[in-house]
Design a protein around this motif. Structure first.
Motif, mmCIF file in Angstrom:
data_model
loop_
_atom_site.group_PDB
_atom_site.id
_atom_site.type_symbol
_atom_site.label_atom_id
_atom_site.label_comp_id
_atom_site.label_asym_id
_atom_site.label_seq_id
_atom_site.Cartn_x
_atom_site.Cartn_y
_atom_site.Cartn_z
ATOM 1 N N CYS A 8 -15.502 -20.168 23.274
ATOM 2 C CA CYS A 8 -16.343 -19.633 24.329
ATOM 3 C C CYS A 8 -17.756 -20.047 23.960
ATOM 4 O O CYS A 8 -17.980 -20.606 22.891
ATOM 5 C CB CYS A 8 -16.216 -18.109 24.419
ATOM 6 S SG CYS A 8 -16.903 -17.287 22.982
ATOM 7 N N HIS A 10 -20.210 -18.338 22.978
ATOM 8 C CA HIS A 10 -20.718 -17.677 21.757
ATOM 9 C C HIS A 10 -20.211 -18.380 20.504
ATOM 10 O O HIS A 10 -20.950 -18.600 19.552
ATOM 11 C CB HIS A 10 -20.278 -16.214 21.726
ATOM 12 C CG HIS A 10 -20.660 -15.434 22.949
ATOM 13 N ND1 HIS A 10 -19.754 -15.081 23.906
ATOM 14 C CD2 HIS A 10 -21.862 -14.963 23.343
ATOM 15 C CE1 HIS A 10 -20.387 -14.404 24.862
ATOM 16 N NE2 HIS A 10 -21.656 -14.331 24.550
ATOM 17 N N CYS A 82 -14.656 -13.745 19.138
ATOM 18 C CA CYS A 82 -15.711 -13.241 20.005
ATOM 19 C C CYS A 82 -15.204 -11.984 20.700
ATOM 20 O O CYS A 82 -14.181 -12.028 21.399
ATOM 21 C CB CYS A 82 -16.091 -14.302 21.036
ATOM 22 S SG CYS A 82 -17.263 -13.673 22.260
ATOM 23 N N ASP A 85 -15.508 -11.886 24.851
ATOM 24 C CA ASP A 85 -14.606 -12.817 25.532
ATOM 25 C C ASP A 85 -13.179 -12.736 25.013
ATOM 26 O O ASP A 85 -12.296 -13.436 25.521
ATOM 27 C CB ASP A 85 -15.121 -14.257 25.368
ATOM 28 C CG ASP A 85 -16.423 -14.471 26.119
ATOM 29 O OD1 ASP A 85 -16.488 -14.092 27.296
ATOM 30 O OD2 ASP A 85 -17.382 -14.989 25.512
HETATM 31 ZN ZN LIG Z 1 -17.907 -15.329 23.619
#
Ligand SMILES: [Zn+2]
Ligand SMILES: [Zn+2]
Ligand SMILES: [Zn+2]
Length: 91
Positions: A8, A10, A82, A85
């Motif tokens: 993702c 992040h 994460c 997500d």
């Molecule tokens: Zn994320």
């Protein structure tokens, strides 16, 4: 871990993975508790305990602070997770 989505924004933003300064949960140490596994926050570098631990400090920290990504602090494990997500990545 049934749904294993990869990556993702992040996780992609993590350049060098921050390793634990010490292999202890810094919050469990303060309250004299125990932990099962350790996770290191990739935003502030703090190391805290996993969701299998009684206090789940890593999850509480992520929710309270908004720091999204942790890395496993277990030896031999090379993955990131994460929270917002629900996403994993390996490194
Ligand atoms: Zn994320
Ligand atoms: Zn803890
Ligand atoms: Zn943090």
């Amino acid at each position: 871990m049934a749904t294993k989505r990869k990556g993702c924004s992040h996780i992609e933003a993590v350049g060098t993975v921050t390793q634990p300064a010490a292999r202890v949960c810094e919050e469990c140490v303060m309250i004299g508790s125990r932990w099962v596994h350790l996770r290191t926050c990739q935003t502030c570098g703090g190391t805290r305990c996993c969701d299998s631990s009684p206090n789940q400090h890593a999850s509480k920290h992520a929710r309270g602070s908004g720091h999204p990504v942790i890395a496993s602090a277990e030896q031999g494990e090379r993955w990131l997770y994460c929270y917002p997500d629900d996403s994993f990545g390996e490194y």
